[in-house]
Design an enzyme around this catalytic site. Structure first.
Site, PDB file in Angstrom:
ATOM      1  N   HIS A  13      11.634   5.636  13.756  1.00 16.16           N
ATOM      2  CA  HIS A  13      11.760   5.840  12.284  1.00 16.16           C
ATOM      3  C   HIS A  13      12.545   7.167  11.915  1.00 16.16           C
ATOM      4  O   HIS A  13      12.464   8.211  12.670  1.00 16.16           O
ATOM      5  CB  HIS A  13      10.202   6.005  11.816  1.00 16.16           C
ATOM      6  N   ASP A  19       1.014  -1.364  -0.083  1.00 17.66           N
ATOM      7  CA  ASP A  19       0.011  -0.217   0.032  1.00 17.66           C
ATOM      8  C   ASP A  19       0.866   1.423   0.026  1.00 17.66           C
ATOM      9  O   ASP A  19       0.432   2.276   0.455  1.00 17.66           O
ATOM     10  CB  ASP A  19      -0.962   0.003   1.231  1.00 17.66           C
ATOM     11  N   HIS A  22       5.093   5.719  13.058  1.00 18.39           N
ATOM     12  CA  HIS A  22       5.266   6.299  11.767  1.00 18.39           C
ATOM     13  C   HIS A  22       4.316   6.894  10.980  1.00 18.39           C
ATOM     14  O   HIS A  22       4.450   7.538  10.198  1.00 18.39           O
ATOM     15  CB  HIS A  22       6.446   5.534  11.179  1.00 18.39           C
ATOM     16  N   GLU A  65      -2.526   5.200   2.881  1.00 19.64           N
ATOM     17  CA  GLU A  65      -2.289   3.827   2.353  1.00 19.64           C
ATOM     18  C   GLU A  65      -3.707   2.993   1.881  1.00 19.64           C
ATOM     19  O   GLU A  65      -3.455   2.205   0.930  1.00 19.64           O
ATOM     20  CB  GLU A  65      -1.821   2.807   3.471  1.00 19.64           C
ATOM     21  N   GLU A  85       0.293  -9.039  -1.670  1.00 19.59           N
ATOM     22  CA  GLU A  85      -0.479  -8.351  -0.328  1.00 19.59           C
ATOM     23  C   GLU A  85      -1.621  -7.755  -0.880  1.00 19.59           C
ATOM     24  O   GLU A  85      -1.819  -6.457  -0.383  1.00 19.59           O
ATOM     25  CB  GLU A  85       0.621  -7.734   0.533  1.00 19.59           C
ATOM     26  N   ARG A 100       1.313   8.471   9.030  1.00 15.21           N
ATOM     27  CA  ARG A 100       1.131   9.953   8.775  1.00 15.21           C
ATOM     28  C   ARG A 100      -0.146  10.564   9.713  1.00 15.21           C
ATOM     29  O   ARG A 100      -0.206  11.635   9.976  1.00 15.21           O
ATOM     30  CB  ARG A 100       0.838   9.959   7.228  1.00 15.21           C
TER      31      ARG A 100
HETATM   32  C1  UD1 Z   1       6.406   5.231   4.026  1.00 14.57           C
HETATM   33  C2  UD1 Z   1       5.180   4.791   3.381  1.00 14.57           C
HETATM   34  C3  UD1 Z   1       4.410   3.917   4.708  1.00 14.57           C
HETATM   35  C4  UD1 Z   1       5.024   2.857   5.167  1.00 14.57           C
HETATM   36  C5  UD1 Z   1       6.361   3.300   5.678  1.00 14.57           C
HETATM   37  C6  UD1 Z   1       7.043   2.349   6.288  1.00 14.57           C
HETATM   38  C7  UD1 Z   1       3.852   5.926   1.833  1.00 14.57           C
HETATM   39  C8  UD1 Z   1       2.959   7.447   1.652  1.00 14.57           C
HETATM   40  N1  UD1 Z   1       4.146   5.759   2.995  1.00 14.57           N
HETATM   41  O1  UD1 Z   1       6.039   6.164   5.175  1.00 14.57           O
HETATM   42  O2  UD1 Z   1       3.057   3.499   3.961  1.00 14.57           O
HETATM   43  O3  UD1 Z   1       4.112   2.222   6.166  1.00 14.57           O
HETATM   44  O4  UD1 Z   1       6.981   4.164   4.524  1.00 14.57           O
HETATM   45  O5  UD1 Z   1       8.064   2.613   7.069  1.00 14.57           O
HETATM   46  O6  UD1 Z   1       4.343   5.321   0.905  1.00 14.57           O
HETATM   47  N2  UD1 Z   1      13.506   9.048   5.905  1.00 14.57           N
HETATM   48  C9  UD1 Z   1      14.718   9.079   5.872  1.00 14.57           C
HETATM   49  N3  UD1 Z   1      15.623   7.761   5.435  1.00 14.57           N
HETATM   50  C10 UD1 Z   1      14.815   6.610   5.368  1.00 14.57           C
HETATM   51  C11 UD1 Z   1      13.585   6.615   5.220  1.00 14.57           C
HETATM   52  C12 UD1 Z   1      12.815   7.935   5.377  1.00 14.57           C
HETATM   53  O7  UD1 Z   1      15.644  10.041   6.127  1.00 14.57           O
HETATM   54  O8  UD1 Z   1      15.605   5.726   5.088  1.00 14.57           O
HETATM   55  C13 UD1 Z   1      12.786  10.210   6.205  1.00 14.57           C
HETATM   56  C14 UD1 Z   1      12.907  11.302   5.003  1.00 14.57           C
HETATM   57  O9  UD1 Z   1      13.189  12.502   5.436  1.00 14.57           O
HETATM   58  C15 UD1 Z   1      11.570  11.151   4.231  1.00 14.57           C
HETATM   59  C16 UD1 Z   1      10.696  10.803   5.551  1.00 14.57           C
HETATM   60  O10 UD1 Z   1      11.537   9.999   6.524  1.00 14.57           O
HETATM   61  O11 UD1 Z   1      11.436  12.092   3.507  1.00 14.57           O
HETATM   62  C17 UD1 Z   1       9.436  10.079   5.141  1.00 14.57           C
HETATM   63  O12 UD1 Z   1       9.607   9.107   4.254  1.00 14.57           O
HETATM   64  P1  UD1 Z   1       8.221   8.509   3.241  1.00 14.57           P
HETATM   65  O13 UD1 Z   1       8.613   7.396   2.704  1.00 14.57           O
HETATM   66  O14 UD1 Z   1       7.380   9.515   2.561  1.00 14.57           O
HETATM   67  O15 UD1 Z   1       7.233   8.229   4.407  1.00 14.57           O
HETATM   68  P2  UD1 Z   1       7.152   7.170   5.474  1.00 14.57           P
HETATM   69  O16 UD1 Z   1       6.462   7.819   6.831  1.00 14.57           O
HETATM   70  O17 UD1 Z   1       8.483   6.396   5.950  1.00 14.57           O
HETATM   71  N1  UDP Z   2      11.493  -3.177  11.425  1.00 15.73           N
HETATM   72  C1  UDP Z   2      13.015  -3.128  11.316  1.00 15.73           C
HETATM   73  N2  UDP Z   2      13.677  -2.293  12.187  1.00 15.73           N
HETATM   74  C2  UDP Z   2      13.178  -1.352  12.975  1.00 15.73           C
HETATM   75  C3  UDP Z   2      11.632  -1.223  13.180  1.00 15.73           C
HETATM   76  C4  UDP Z   2      11.088  -2.180  12.375  1.00 15.73           C
HETATM   77  O1  UDP Z   2      13.660  -4.079  10.627  1.00 15.73           O
HETATM   78  O2  UDP Z   2      13.838  -0.663  13.723  1.00 15.73           O
HETATM   79  C5  UDP Z   2      11.045  -3.979  10.415  1.00 15.73           C
HETATM   80  C6  UDP Z   2       9.797  -4.566  11.212  1.00 15.73           C
HETATM   81  O3  UDP Z   2      10.133  -5.920  11.699  1.00 15.73           O
HETATM   82  C7  UDP Z   2       8.589  -4.841   9.885  1.00 15.73           C
HETATM   83  C8  UDP Z   2       8.915  -3.744   9.174  1.00 15.73           C
HETATM   84  O4  UDP Z   2      10.171  -3.220   9.647  1.00 15.73           O
HETATM   85  O5  UDP Z   2       9.031  -6.164   9.280  1.00 15.73           O
HETATM   86  C9  UDP Z   2       8.028  -2.788   9.526  1.00 15.73           C
HETATM   87  O6  UDP Z   2       8.257  -1.521   8.648  1.00 15.73           O
HETATM   88  P1  UDP Z   2       7.151  -0.227   9.338  1.00 15.73           P
HETATM   89  O7  UDP Z   2       6.764  -0.254  10.616  1.00 15.73           O
HETATM   90  O8  UDP Z   2       8.209   0.727   8.916  1.00 15.73           O
HETATM   91  O9  UDP Z   2       6.362  -0.099   8.035  1.00 15.73           O
HETATM   92  P2  UDP Z   2       4.703  -0.855   7.940  1.00 15.73           P
HETATM   93  O10 UDP Z   2       4.881  -2.163   8.128  1.00 15.73           O
HETATM   94  O11 UDP Z   2       3.931   0.018   8.758  1.00 15.73           O
HETATM   95  O12 UDP Z   2       4.346  -0.445   6.533  1.00 15.73           O
END
Ligand code: UD1
Ligand code: UDP
Length: 386
Positions: free
Chosen positions: A256, A97, A223, A133, A119, A225
């Site tokens: 996160h 998603d 994490h 999502e 999924e 939104r």
């Molecule tokens: C994204 C997904 C969410 C998923 C989550 C898993 C969308 C809209 N959201 O949300 O569905 O559950 O990932 O974690 O697709 N950032 C870093 N380094 C990283 C990752 C993130 O610096 O490795 C920071 C950056 O500033 C980035 C911000 O996090 O701009 C947000 O990342 P983004 O992928 O937009 O949203 P997530 O909240 O991570």
């Molecule tokens: N996870 C990880 N390191 C962390 C936190 C989570 O490897 O510090 C793993 C966790 O086991 C799971 C996945 O990341 O498999 C979940 O990711 P996240 O919560 O970012 O996204 P979501 O599942 O909500 O989309």
């Protein structure tokens, strides 16, 4: 020979697609496997690629600090155009998603390339929860030709939306394949467990010392939104209160990297985050260390999707800091409970699990409604028949 392109970009997609990449690569007589990462996440994606030893063939590298949904969507849509023109895959596989999955699916649709949705079929039917999502998953579902549903319920959702039953495959969730792979590795390699304990120590949590001192461990992640702002402030205030109420319990929060998650943490806990001796804020953990930590904790407080699926298999109660869940299976099984971002509810439910052994036992029976570890095999079998 079928040319299969897998596209993913965030940590959870990578964890859940990694075992499928491996399965398809092993069947090199049937498939040419191509991996494209969007780099929606950077560091958190690279952690997973390293662990599973996956070297992507293409990397759109789109991440910008604090990117918004317009940035992510438009960069992926445009970036995928050129990748698809070059590779000309027979099928594009996307996962779940995220905005990566929806934008990549739309990109494939514009070139009339069939999409397989891994999924598929999870629903809340509330387009603002989880946001964005729920809508992402519904749009990807409309675009997809082939739907790989993890559970009976997700299959039922797709059937109720008039998706052709011949295009739905009940497979189990690939997250369980990934989890079993890692648990097996840890079980069969004593030196690995020691290595993970050291990794955790370096990350700021000396798990061996703490658990030897009879500390209980509450594992926290967040994490979403839709929880930004007041939701996260409530979560942080509740955790702070709990850490004072239970000085013998350790609260460990791998944060996160999203700045919107870190801001309220600093607002509530101050600049020096690890001042309180039983509250541990640490950097995101690579998957193996995180699974190890999950296997040692007493309960999980999270808004994550993937963790809701993993923790019940390990017999860990999960309190989900959301108002809805697209994964009601473990809710029905009684190992997961929704607490929203309500300050009192979070405190009451964590307290009940810490104080009341009988209640704890009622939620900690290991149950796994999400798969048997063979999802990737089923998906690959289905793909080979197309
Ligand atoms: C994204 C997904 C969410 C998923 C989550 C898993 C969308 C809209 N959201 O949300 O569905 O559950 O990932 O974690 O697709 N950032 C870093 N380094 C990283 C990752 C993130 O610096 O490795 C920071 C950056 O500033 C980035 C911000 O996090 O701009 C947000 O990342 P983004 O992928 O937009 O949203 P997530 O909240 O991570
Ligand atoms: N996870 C990880 N390191 C962390 C936190 C989570 O490897 O510090 C793993 C966790 O086991 C799971 C996945 O990341 O498999 C979940 O990711 P996240 O919560 O970012 O996204 P979501 O599942 O909500 O989309």
């Amino acid at each position: 020979m079928k040319k299969v392109l897998l596209v993913f970009g965030t940590r959870p997609e990578a964890i859940k697609m990694a075992p499928l990449v491996k399965e398809l690569q092993q069947r090199s007589n049937q498939f040419t496997t191509v991996v494209c990462v969007t780099g929606q996440h950077r560091q958190m994606l690279d952690q997973v690629l390293d662990i599973f030893e996956i070297a992507p063939d293409y990397d759109l590298n789109i991440m910008m600090q604090n990117q918004d949904l317009y940035d992510v969507t438009s960069k992926i849509l445009i970036g995928m155009r050129d990748v698809l023109c070059e590779i000309k895959p027979d099928i594009v596989l996307v996962h779940g998603d995220t905005t990566t999955s929806t934008a990549a699916a739309l990109s494939a649709f514009y070139q009339q390339i069939p999409v397989g949705h891994i999924e598929a079929g999870l629903r809340t039917y509330n387009i603002y929860s989880p946001w964005p999502e729920e809508m992402n998953r519904q749009i990807t579902g409309r675009i997809a030709t082939y739907n790989f549903a993890p559970t009976e319920l997700s299959k039922k959702n797709l059937l109720s939306e008039n998706i052709d039953s011949n295009k739905i495959y009940l497979t189990g969730n690939t997250v369980i394949d990934a989890l079993y792979l890692v648990i097996d590795k840890i079980k069969n390699d004593e030196s690995l467990a020691i290595q993970l304990q050291n990794t955790l120590k370096i990350a700021g949590y000396n798990i061996v010392d703490r658990l030897n001192n009879n500390k209980k461990l509450v594992l926290i992640t967040g994490h979403r939104r839709e929880n930004f702002g007041n939701g996260f402030r409530n979560i942080c205030k509740a955790i702070k209160y709990l850490s004072y109420k239970y000085p013998d319990v350790d609260f460990v929060y791998p944060m996160h990297l999203n700045p919107n998650v870190r801001k309220p943490i600093h607002e509530i806990f101050g600049e020096n985050l690890n001042e309180n001796s039983n509250m541990f804020f640490i950097e995101p953990l690579e998957y193996l260390s995180f699974v190890y930590m999950m296997s040692k904790c007493c309960l999980v407080l999270t808004d994550s999707g993937g963790i809701q699926e993993e923790a019940p298999s390990l017999g860990k109660p999960v309190l989900v800091m959301r108002d809805t869940t697209e994964r009601p299976e473990a809710l029905d099984a009684g190992t997961v409970k929704l607490v929203g971002t309500d300050y009192n509810k979070i405190i009451d439910e964590v307290s009940a699990l810490l104080d009341n052994e009988e209640y704890y036992q009622s939620m900690s029976g290991a149950t796994n409604p999400y798969g048997d570890g063979l999802a990737c095999k089923r998906i690959a079998d289905a793909l080979s028949q197309l």
